[in-house]
Design an enzyme around this catalytic site. Structure first.
Site, short mmCIF file in Angstrom:
data_model
loop_
_atom_site.label_atom_id
_atom_site.label_comp_id
_atom_site.label_asym_id
_atom_site.label_seq_id
_atom_site.Cartn_x
_atom_site.Cartn_y
_atom_site.Cartn_z
N SER A 152 4.21 -0.24 -1.70
CA SER A 152 4.26 -0.81 -3.04
C SER A 152 5.58 -0.47 -3.73
O SER A 152 6.11 -1.27 -4.51
CB SER A 152 3.08 -0.30 -3.87
N HIS A 177 0.85 -1.20 0.00
CA HIS A 177 0.00 0.00 0.00
C HIS A 177 0.88 1.24 0.00
O HIS A 177 1.80 1.36 0.80
CB HIS A 177 -0.91 0.01 1.23
N SER A 178 0.61 2.16 -0.93
CA SER A 178 1.31 3.45 -0.97
C SER A 178 2.83 3.24 -1.09
O SER A 178 3.28 2.56 -2.00
CB SER A 178 0.94 4.26 0.28
N LEU A 179 3.60 3.78 -0.15
CA LEU A 179 5.05 3.63 -0.20
C LEU A 179 5.45 2.15 -0.11
O LEU A 179 6.48 1.74 -0.65
CB LEU A 179 5.71 4.42 0.92
#
Length: 575
Positions: A327, A323-325
Site C-alpha cells: 500500500s 497490502h502492507s508495504l
C-alpha cells in the site's frame, strides 16, 4: 440378491464423458484440480477440432493441447501438466483420487469395454509393458498394482494396491468451480507487502489472489444476484503485481551480499529476516526503492496492455489494492502521477531520489489493506496531509484495517489533527454487526444512559444548592448536557475530511471475531493477513467499485433484531 445371482448378473458397457484436470503443487505435493464446466466444453471442442491453444480459468491461463501444458498468462510460473481422464485411482493413504495418464486411461477403457462385452469378470490383465496388473473383479471393484512407480510418480509406494474408479469421483465434482464468464466489470491490480509469502500458511501472492477471486464470486452471488441474473453486473478480475523476486534474484546480488554478513546462529530466523523484514529497509533505500517502484509500475502497465489484448470488449474501470508495504508503494506511485507543469507547483510531494513512471490508465479507487502509510509519512517528516491533497489520477483512497492489526495505522488524523471520530465500522457480509458487537453496543448505550441520568441528577443538585438564579429549568439543563455531548460526535462524523477520498471517510475498520476479544496479542499476526479471505473486506470493495456503475448490494439483515425476526418467520412458515 444372493451371491450367486450377483455372480451371474450382466453388466453392460455404458459410455461416459471425459473430464479435464490440471496439476498444481501444494505443500510439495502434486494435486489434481478439475477444470470448470465451461473450460471442459471448450477443451473438448478444441480437442475434437485439433486446435492447439485454449484459454481457460477466466482467460488467465492458456492450455497447449499438443504439449498438454497449463501455463499462466499474466505472471511467470512453472507450466503444469493437464490430463483428460475417465479413470481414477486412489490409495488407502490418500483421500484424493488421481486421474490416470491418458495412455493408461485409454487402455483401461478398452479393457473395460472388452470385459463388459464378454462378461469376463474376475479377469487379470497386464498393461504398461507388464509393469502394471489390473484385476476386473466387478464393475465396482477394480484393482491395480504396479511393479514399479515410474508410471505413477504421484505415489511413493509402488507395491501398494490401488483402487480404480471409472467416472468422476464425488470430491472432484464438489470441487468444480463456478464458470467464469468472459465479461468483466472491473479490474483490480493487487500489490503484496514484505516477503514472498503472504499469509500464515506461507502461500504465494498468486494463491492469495485466487482467494480474492473465489470470495468475490461468493459475494456477488449473495449480494448482487439480481444484477448478475439480469446480466447487468459481471465478475471482477484480480491480477497480482509481484515484485519480491525482482529484488532478491541474483541480478541484484542482495541476498548474496548479505550471506557472508549474516551470523551463523539461528540461521532460519536470520534468513527469514533477510528475505522478508529487510524488504522494509530496501524500500527506504534510493537504489532498491527505485527498483521496486519501477517494477510495480512497469508490471501494472504491462498487465494492463496484455489484459486489453485478451479482453478487447472491456470498458470498465481499474482499481488498485495494496497490502502492507504494497500500500505504501502504491501510495507513492499514485502521489507522483503528475505532469511536468504540476511537478513545478507541487515539488514538496515529489521524492528527489526516486523517478516515478506514469501509469497507462486512471485509477478509480485505491484500497489500502493493513496499511502503514501514516507511519512511513511520519518517518519521512510529514506530520500532516493537506486537506486539499489528492492522488492526481485516483478518485479516492480507502484505508481498511483489522482492529488487532499491528502494522495498520489511521490516516484521517493526519488530515485533521483534531479529528476524534472513530473509524467507520465495515458491515458484516451477512448484513449486520457480529452478535457480540451488538451486545457490547447495547451494554455501552445502557451504561451511557445511566451515566447521563446520574450526570443530570448531579447538575440539578448543583443548580439547587448553588442558589444561582437562572431562567433555565431542570429540563433545559438536561438538554444542554445531552446536546453538548452529541454535537461533538455528530459534528466530526458528518463533516467532510479533506479531498483524498472526495470528502468522504477514509478509515474503515473490520469487525473482530468473538474469539479475538480473549487476547488481542494472540491474533496480532494473523489479523495482518486476514484480508485475503475476508468476506467483509471483499463485500466492502465490491460495494464501492460497483457503486461507480450505479449498483447497490442487497443486504439480508442490518441488525441482529432483523436476523432473529427473519429466523422466526422462516420457522413459523416451516411449522
Amino acid at each position: 440378491m444372493t451371491s450367486t445371482d450377483e455372480q451371474y448378473k450382466r453388466y453392460d458397457f455404458v459410455p461416459i464423458g471425459s473430464h479435464w484436470f490440471y496439476s498444481r503443487k501444494n505443500q510439495n505435493q502434486l494435486i489434481w484440480i478439475p477444470f470448470s464446466k465451461i473450460d471442459v466444453e471448450n477443451l473438448e471442442h478444441a480437442y475434437g477440432q485439433n486446435i492447439e491453444i485454449v484459454s481457460t480459468n477466466g482467460n488467465r491461463y492458456d492450455v497447449n493441447l499438443i504439449t498438454r501444458k497449463h501455463t499462466a498468462v499474466y505472471w511467470s510460473n512453472e507450466s503444469n501438466e493437464i490430463r483428460r481422464s475417465k479413470w481414477f485411482y486412489s490409495t488407502s493413504k490418500s483421500t484424493r483420487s488421481i486421474p490416470c495418464d491418458e495412455s493408461t486411461d485409454e487402455t483401461l477403457e478398452n479393457l473395460y469395454f472388452e470385459t463388459c462385452n464378454q462378461q469376463s469378470w474376475s479377469t487379470k490383465y497386464e498393461i504398461n509393458n507388464g509393469n502394471t496388473t489390473v484385476i476386473f473383479d466387478h464393475p465396482d471393484q477394480i484393482l491395480m498394482q504396479c511393479k514399479n512407480n515410474e508410471a505413477y510418480p504421484e505415489t511413493k509406494s509402488f507395491s501398494e494396491i490401488r483402487t480404480l474408479k471409472r467416472g468422476l469421483p464425488k470430491h472432484f465434482s464438489d470441487e468444480i468451480t463456478t464458470d467464469e464468464k468472459d465479461s468483466i466489470q472491473h479490474l483490480c491490480f493487487v500489490v503484496h507487502g514484505i516477503g514472498a509469502a503472504c499469509d500464515m500458511k506461507f502461500r504465494s501472492l498468486f494463491e492469495c489472489v485466487e482467494d480474492l477471486r473465489r470470495t468475490s464470486r461468493i459475494i456477488l452471488q449473495n449480494h448482487f444476484k439480481s444484477y448478475l441474473d439480469n446480466g447487468n453486473v459481471h465478475r471482477v478480475e484480480f491480477l497480482p503485481i509481484y515484485w519480491h523476486d525482482d529484488l532478491h534474484l541474483d541480478s541484484t546480488g542482495v541476498d548474496k551480499h548479505l550471506l557472508p554478513l549474516t551470523l551463523p546462529s539461528i540461521m532460519k530466523l536470520r534468513t527469514f529476516i533477510n528475505t522478508t523484514l529487510a524488504d522494509i529497509l530496501f524500500y527506504t533505500s534510493p537504489v532498491y526503492g527505485q527498483r521496486i517502484v519501477t517494477r510495480c509500475t512497469c508490471e501494472m502497465n504491462r498487465l494492463y496492455d496484455l489484459f486489453l489484448q485478451r479482453n478487447s470488449s472491456f470498458k470498465g474501470q481499474i482499481s488498485v489494492i495494496g497490502h502492507s508495504l504494497g500500500s505504501v508503494i502504491l501510495y507513492d506511485i499514485l502521489s507522483n502521477q503528475l505532469s511536468e507543469a504540476e511537478c513545478h507547483i507541487r515539488k514538496e510531494n515529489i521524492s528527489p531520489c526516486i523517478q516515478y513512471d506514469k501509469l497507462n490508465f486512471p485509477v478509480a479507487y485505491f484500497f489500502a489493506l493493513g496499511s502503514p502509510i501514516a507511519m512511513f509519512l511520519s518517518v519521512r517528516g510529514i506530520t500532516s496531509i493537506s486537506s486539499d491533497f489528492i492522488l492526481p489520477t485516483c478518485q479516492g483512497l480507502f484505508n481498511i484495517f483489522h482492529p488487532c492489526d499491528p502494522i495498520a495505522y489511521r490516516l484521517e488524523p493526519m488530515i485533521d489533527l483534531r479529528w476524534n471520530a472513530p473509524p467507520v465500522l465495515i458491515s458484516h457480509h451477512k448484513g449486520r454487526k457480529r452478535i457480540h458487537l451488538e451486545l457490547i453496543d447495547k451494554f455501552s448505550k445502557a451504561t451511557d444512559l445511566t451515566g447521563k441520568l446520574f450526570g443530570t441528577f448531579r447538575n440539578t443538585m448543583n443548580a439547587i444548592t448553588s442558589l444561582v438564579s437562572s431562567n433555565s429549568s431542570i429540563a433545559s439543563t438536561e438538554a444542554e448536557f445531552n446536546n453538548n455531548e452529541d454535537l461533538s460526535v455528530n459534528e466530526w462524523i458528518n463533516r467532510p475530511i479533506g479531498k483524498l477520498n472526495q470528502g468522504h471517510r477514509i478509515d474503515y475498520v473490520l469487525q473482530h471475531r468473538p474469539i479475538e476479544i480473549i487476547n488481542e496479542y494472540l491474533f496480532a499476526l494473523s489479523s495482518h493477513v486476514a484480508y485475503w479471505n475476508s468476506e467483509d473486506t471483499m463485500l466492502f470493495i465490491l460495494k464501492e467499485i460497483l457503486r461507480l456503475d450505479g449498483y447497490e448490494s442487497h443486504l439480508p439483515f442490518n441488525t441482529m433484531e432483523q436476523m432473529i425476526k427473519s429466523a422466526i418467520d422462516i420457522f413459523s412458515i416451516q411449522k
